[in-house]
Each structure stands twice: as structure tokens, then as C-alpha cells.
Motif scaffolding. Structure first.
Motif, mmCIF file in Angstrom:
data_model
loop_
_atom_site.group_PDB
_atom_site.id
_atom_site.type_symbol
_atom_site.label_atom_id
_atom_site.label_comp_id
_atom_site.label_asym_id
_atom_site.label_seq_id
_atom_site.Cartn_x
_atom_site.Cartn_y
_atom_site.Cartn_z
ATOM 1 N N ALA A 173 0.835 -1.208 0.000
ATOM 2 C CA ALA A 173 0.000 0.000 0.000
ATOM 3 C C ALA A 173 0.869 1.257 0.000
ATOM 4 C CB ALA A 173 -0.930 -0.004 1.219
ATOM 5 N N GLU A 174 1.951 1.189 0.757
ATOM 6 C CA GLU A 174 2.879 2.323 0.838
ATOM 7 C C GLU A 174 3.511 2.590 -0.533
ATOM 8 O OE1 GLU A 174 6.669 2.601 3.577
ATOM 9 O OE2 GLU A 174 4.912 1.903 4.707
ATOM 10 N N LYS A 175 3.918 1.509 -1.201
ATOM 11 C CA LYS A 175 4.529 1.620 -2.532
ATOM 12 C C LYS A 175 3.524 2.253 -3.505
ATOM 13 C CE LYS A 175 6.101 -1.292 -6.380
ATOM 14 N NZ LYS A 175 7.205 -0.444 -6.874
ATOM 15 N N ALA A 176 2.272 1.756 -3.455
ATOM 16 C CA ALA A 176 1.237 2.255 -4.369
ATOM 17 C C ALA A 176 1.026 3.756 -4.176
ATOM 18 C CB ALA A 176 -0.067 1.500 -4.150
ATOM 19 N N ARG A 177 0.962 4.178 -2.902
ATOM 20 C CA ARG A 177 0.741 5.609 -2.621
ATOM 21 C C ARG A 177 1.856 6.448 -3.213
ATOM 22 N NH1 ARG A 177 -1.426 3.773 2.330
ATOM 23 N NH2 ARG A 177 0.592 3.864 3.380
ATOM 24 N N ALA A 178 3.085 5.940 -3.135
ATOM 25 C CA ALA A 178 4.236 6.715 -3.572
ATOM 26 C C ALA A 178 4.289 6.883 -5.089
ATOM 27 C CB ALA A 178 5.518 6.055 -3.082
ATOM 28 N N GLU A 179 3.566 6.011 -5.812
ATOM 29 C CA GLU A 179 3.749 6.082 -7.267
ATOM 30 C C GLU A 179 2.445 6.199 -8.038
ATOM 31 O OE1 GLU A 179 4.121 1.682 -8.739
ATOM 32 O OE2 GLU A 179 5.858 2.216 -7.526
ATOM 33 N N ASN A 180 1.420 6.797 -7.393
ATOM 34 C CA ASN A 180 0.239 7.103 -8.177
ATOM 35 C C ASN A 180 -0.461 5.827 -8.645
ATOM 36 O OD1 ASN A 180 -1.435 8.922 -9.357
ATOM 37 N ND2 ASN A 180 -0.046 9.578 -10.971
ATOM 38 N N ALA A 181 -0.459 4.778 -7.789
ATOM 39 C CA ALA A 181 -1.121 3.515 -8.143
ATOM 40 C C ALA A 181 -2.123 3.165 -7.043
ATOM 41 C CB ALA A 181 -0.091 2.407 -8.294
ATOM 42 N N GLN A 182 -2.924 2.116 -7.293
ATOM 43 C CA GLN A 182 -3.910 1.693 -6.292
ATOM 44 C C GLN A 182 -3.595 0.290 -5.810
ATOM 45 O OE1 GLN A 182 -8.020 1.985 -7.402
ATOM 46 N NE2 GLN A 182 -7.690 3.776 -8.693
ATOM 47 N N THR A 183 -4.222 -0.096 -4.697
ATOM 48 C CA THR A 183 -3.992 -1.451 -4.197
ATOM 49 C C THR A 183 -5.275 -2.053 -3.619
ATOM 50 O OG1 THR A 183 -2.779 -2.752 -2.574
ATOM 51 C CG2 THR A 183 -3.090 -0.481 -2.035
ATOM 52 N N VAL A 184 -5.419 -3.374 -3.780
ATOM 53 C CA VAL A 184 -6.560 -4.108 -3.210
ATOM 54 C C VAL A 184 -5.982 -5.368 -2.577
ATOM 55 C CG1 VAL A 184 -8.587 -5.522 -3.792
ATOM 56 C CG2 VAL A 184 -8.315 -3.301 -4.865
ATOM 57 N N THR A 185 -6.470 -5.712 -1.375
ATOM 58 C CA THR A 185 -6.017 -6.945 -0.717
ATOM 59 C C THR A 185 -7.080 -8.017 -0.886
ATOM 60 O OG1 THR A 185 -4.744 -5.716 0.918
ATOM 61 C CG2 THR A 185 -5.356 -7.960 1.505
ATOM 62 N N ILE A 186 -6.681 -9.179 -1.391
ATOM 63 C CA ILE A 186 -7.626 -10.288 -1.500
ATOM 64 C C ILE A 186 -6.914 -11.597 -1.149
ATOM 65 C CG2 ILE A 186 -8.923 -9.199 -3.404
ATOM 66 C CD1 ILE A 186 -7.705 -11.462 -5.168
ATOM 67 N N ALA A 187 -7.724 -12.631 -0.927
ATOM 68 C CA ALA A 187 -7.165 -13.980 -0.788
ATOM 69 C C ALA A 187 -7.650 -14.757 -2.002
ATOM 70 C CB ALA A 187 -7.649 -14.620 0.505
ATOM 71 N N ALA A 188 -6.765 -14.950 -2.964
ATOM 72 C CA ALA A 188 -7.162 -15.597 -4.223
ATOM 73 C C ALA A 188 -7.770 -16.979 -3.973
ATOM 74 C CB ALA A 188 -5.971 -15.695 -5.170
ATOM 75 N N ALA A 189 -7.252 -17.686 -2.951
ATOM 76 C CA ALA A 189 -7.763 -19.024 -2.655
ATOM 77 C C ALA A 189 -9.245 -18.960 -2.262
ATOM 78 C CB ALA A 189 -6.943 -19.659 -1.538
ATOM 79 N N ILE A 190 -9.621 -17.925 -1.486
ATOM 80 C CA ILE A 190 -11.031 -17.761 -1.114
ATOM 81 C C ILE A 190 -11.856 -17.444 -2.356
ATOM 82 C CG2 ILE A 190 -12.680 -16.281 0.118
ATOM 83 C CD1 ILE A 190 -10.631 -15.885 2.290
ATOM 84 N N GLU A 191 -11.299 -16.563 -3.205
ATOM 85 C CA GLU A 191 -12.026 -16.154 -4.417
ATOM 86 C C GLU A 191 -12.357 -17.365 -5.284
ATOM 87 O OE1 GLU A 191 -13.154 -13.100 -4.632
ATOM 88 O OE2 GLU A 191 -12.116 -12.788 -2.736
ATOM 89 N N ALA A 192 -11.394 -18.290 -5.375
ATOM 90 C CA ALA A 192 -11.597 -19.492 -6.184
ATOM 91 C C ALA A 192 -12.734 -20.334 -5.606
ATOM 92 C CB ALA A 192 -10.305 -20.298 -6.251
ATOM 93 N N GLU A 193 -12.800 -20.403 -4.259
ATOM 94 C CA GLU A 193 -13.872 -21.182 -3.612
ATOM 95 C C GLU A 193 -15.227 -20.508 -3.811
ATOM 96 O OE1 GLU A 193 -13.186 -22.587 0.491
ATOM 97 O OE2 GLU A 193 -11.056 -22.259 0.081
ATOM 98 N N VAL A 194 -15.255 -19.184 -3.643
ATOM 99 C CA VAL A 194 -16.517 -18.444 -3.759
ATOM 100 C C VAL A 194 -17.066 -18.544 -5.180
ATOM 101 C CG1 VAL A 194 -17.587 -16.150 -3.678
ATOM 102 C CG2 VAL A 194 -15.943 -16.818 -1.932
ATOM 103 N N ALA A 195 -16.159 -18.475 -6.151
ATOM 104 C CA ALA A 195 -16.571 -18.422 -7.554
ATOM 105 C C ALA A 195 -17.380 -19.650 -7.967
ATOM 106 C CB ALA A 195 -15.350 -18.270 -8.459
#
Length: 368
Positions: free
Chosen positions: A227-249
């Protein structure tokens, strides 16, 4: 007119898991929306928008058609891609074609899943990928700048203007900074010239910090760094757990999905946040057409005028544009639909210079 985001990342960071969750979601949606075509490395997913349900209820629409965003799974990257190592050239060609970059970073420990560099460090991983992209950009600029400098010396106006954006871009890249870091310093007149350079590191970036199940709701020390890196360079960030996403999908019903997520302390699938962030990254906004047949969401770029919005529906609408009957979303809801909005004087007649606002509900008047 599709907008797309390319998903990149090193091997074993969860990139494929994320992409598979997206395509499973797309496949589930395809049952409802037959125009979802899925190529092996492309998934088109609906953009989650709660306003659609509200509008459809008020207008008693027979169906709902969301707008979509395309995700492209870009072959894994190896060090030396800029020199053509591995699938380097193919990788760079694919990434040049996307509108925005979604960079998956591994922010989880797992003894079973080895990391190519032997330890977990999302910032180092980001740098590995970014360095290759910066090298590719630097090479393309260094090839072109000599010619531009020659033309500028002869006093050619266009070459001089182009040089004024090329030089700071080269400087940034040589300093190890992505080209997008110079965007805040460019004038509105310079932005189109900067776009012409078609630099990979000028593309907007979303960092997806992929965490383990237990950190999905809270993040961890690694995601803080990202998140700190993203703020410094005009980018965005999202936190996810891909393993959960695969189960939910792959869960059948919305109810099941909701219950499963609630047990993990999550309000909605992380994918929804990724899709919305991608939409935001591309500076897109949504307008609606609402009627008894369907409530449908459409996409335009921020700053688009009413005739361009009409053209998204059909080119004839843009060509023969007369005016746009417009109701703002909040007014439509407050007045309980179109008739109420008309009575309350909330329906406006807008001409061809009207700039589309997010949530506008349009009826286009045109003649062909």
C-alpha cells in the motif's frame, strides 16, 4: 468498445488462481448473459453495481444487463524478458495491448508453494516485473529519441513538443521510476503526446496483494508495504485472498456465497473490489438506460459528451444525435422512477456539449 486489464505477476504468486476465479465468475454469469465469450486467456466479467437492481425494481424491468470489463491473463514473466528471455517478447507484446495492469503480488507464507526467489518479498517481486517493463520502455524510447532530437534541432515544432515529454520519461526510467510517475508534472496539452509514446510503465496499475485466508479481512505487514509503494507512485492497491475467491466463484447461489464470506468477516467477494478498482483505474463511468424491457448499464470514459454516450449504444444514435433526456440516478430514485422525476422537473434536456455524469439515466433523441 471493450476496456481491458492485463493480469501480471511472477510464477506462484496466485495469478492463475485469481484469473480462474474471474473466469469461473464469468462462466457463471454467461448463463444469464449469453454475450460472454471466453477465450482461454480472456475473461469478461460483469461490473458489480447495486444501482442496477434499484433501477430495475422501480421500472419493473424484465431483465438486467450489467456493463462488463475484460481481464487478460498475461503469460508469466521471467527475468530478462526485455532481452527476449522465456516468453519475453510475447509477454511484452501482450502487455502493450491492455489498457491497465493488474499486478498480483504474493503476500502470504506457505511451505508447500515455493517462491521463485526462495523467500516472500512483494516489493522485490514488484521490482522484478517492473524492471523488465522499464527496460523495454527505455529501449523503445532510446531508439526513437535520436531521430526526434535531430528534427527538433531543425526547429520542427512537433518534434520539440514531443521531446519535452520524451526527455523526462527517459530520465525517470533511467532513475528506476516507472514512466507514469511523470504524469502529475505534465500539462493537459502534453498528456496526448505522452500517450503517443505507448509506454508500458505509463499504464495505470493496480497492485493486488494476495494474502492467506486468515489475513483476508485485515491484511498483514506485507500488504502494508504494498500500500505504501502504491501511494508513492500514483497507483492503487486491493487486498484479496485468491484461494477464497476461487472457492466463492464455484458456489452456486448468492446466499451460499454471502454466508461463506460472512464466516470470514468479509462483506463481498474481493473480486468485486478488483473489478471496481479496474474500472476506476481506466477512468470509466457508468450511465443507464431504463425501461420495461431492460435496465442496462453502459460504459464511457470520464469526460465523454452525450453524443459519445449515445454512440456506445449505436453509431446511428451518435450520428443523428438531437438531445439526451437526462435524469440523475439520485433524482430517479427519490422520485420513484421516470414519471415522478418528470413531474418534479428533474428530467433535463441536454445537448451535445453535455458531459456525462456517473449514474445518468438517458433517453436519446436522434434522427437518421
Amino acid at each position: 468498445m471493450g476496456f481491458n486489464c492485463g493480469i501480471v505477476g511472477l510464477p506462484n504468486v496466485g495469478k492463475s488462481t485469481l484469473f480462474n476465479a474471474l473466469t469461473a465468475t464469468a462462466a457463471a454469469q454467461a448463463a444469464n448473459y449469453p454475450f460472454c465469450t471466453i477465450e482461454p486467456n480472456v475473461g469478461r466479467v460483469s461490473v458489480p453495481d447495486e444501482r442496477l437492481d434499484v433501477l430495475a425494481k422501480l421500472a419493473d424491468s424484465a431483465k438486467i444487463v450489467p456493463t462488463q470489463l475484460e481481464f487478460v491473463d498475461i503469460a508469466g514473466l521471467v527475468k530478462g524478458a526485455a532481452q527476449g528471455e522465456g516468453l519475453g517478447n510475447q509477454f511484452l507484446a501482450h502487455i502493450r495491448e491492455v489498457d491497465a495492469i493488474i499486478h498480483v503480488l504474493r503476500c502470504f507464507e506457505d511451505g508447500d508453494i515455493t517462491h521463485v526467489d526462495g523467500s516472500i518479498d512483494p516489493l522485490r517481486d514488484a521490482e522484478t516485473v517492473e524492471t523488465e517493463l522499464m527496460l523495454a520502455d527505455l529501449e523503445s524510447l532510446e531508439k526513437r529519441i535520436v531521430n526526434t532530437q535531430k528534427k527538433a534541432k531543425t526547429g520542427e515544432k512537433e518534434a520539440k513538443e514531443l521531446l519535452a515529454v520524451m526527455e523526462p520519461a527517459i530520465q525517470a526510467l533511467r532513475d528506476g521510476r516507472p514512466a507514469r510517475t511523470i504524469i502529475p508534472n505534465l500539462s493537459p496539452e502534453q498528456l496526448p503526446l505522452f500517450k503517443q509514446l505507448t509506454l508500458i510503465t505509463a499504464k495505470p496499475v493496480l497492485y493486488v496483494a494476495n494474502v492467506s485466508e486468515e489475513d483476508a479481512a485485515t491484511g498483514n505487514a506485507y500488504t502494508e508495504k504494498v500500500a505504501e509503494k502504491a501511494r508513492a507512485e500514483n497507483a492503487q492497491t486491493v487486498t484479496i485472498a485468491a484461494a477464497i475467491e476461487a472457492e466463492v466463484a464455484v458456489l452456486e447461489s448468492e446466499e451460499e456465497k454471502k454466508e461463506f464470506l460472512e464466516t470470514l468477516g468479509l462483506k463481498e467477494p474481493g473480486l468485486n473490489r478488483v473489478i471496481r478498482a479496474g474500472y476506476d483505474l481506466l477512468h470509466l463511468l457508468t450511465f443507464f438506460t431504463v425501461g420495461p424491457k431492460e435496465t442496462r448499464a453502459w460504459t464511457v470514459t470520464k469526460g465523454a459528451k452525450a453524443p459519445q454516450a449515445a454512440g456506445v449504444i449505436h453509431t446511428d444514435f451518435e450520428r443523428g444525435f438531437i438531445r439526451a433526456e437526462t435524469i440523475a440516478y439520485d433524482d430517479y430514485v427519490a422520485c420513484q422512477g421516470e414519471a415522478g422525476a418528470r413531474e418534479a422537473g428533474k428530467l433535463r434536456q441536454e445537448g451535445k456539449d453535455y458531459e456525462v455524469q456517473d449514474g445518468d439515466i438517458f433517453h436519446f433523441k436522434f434522427n437518421v
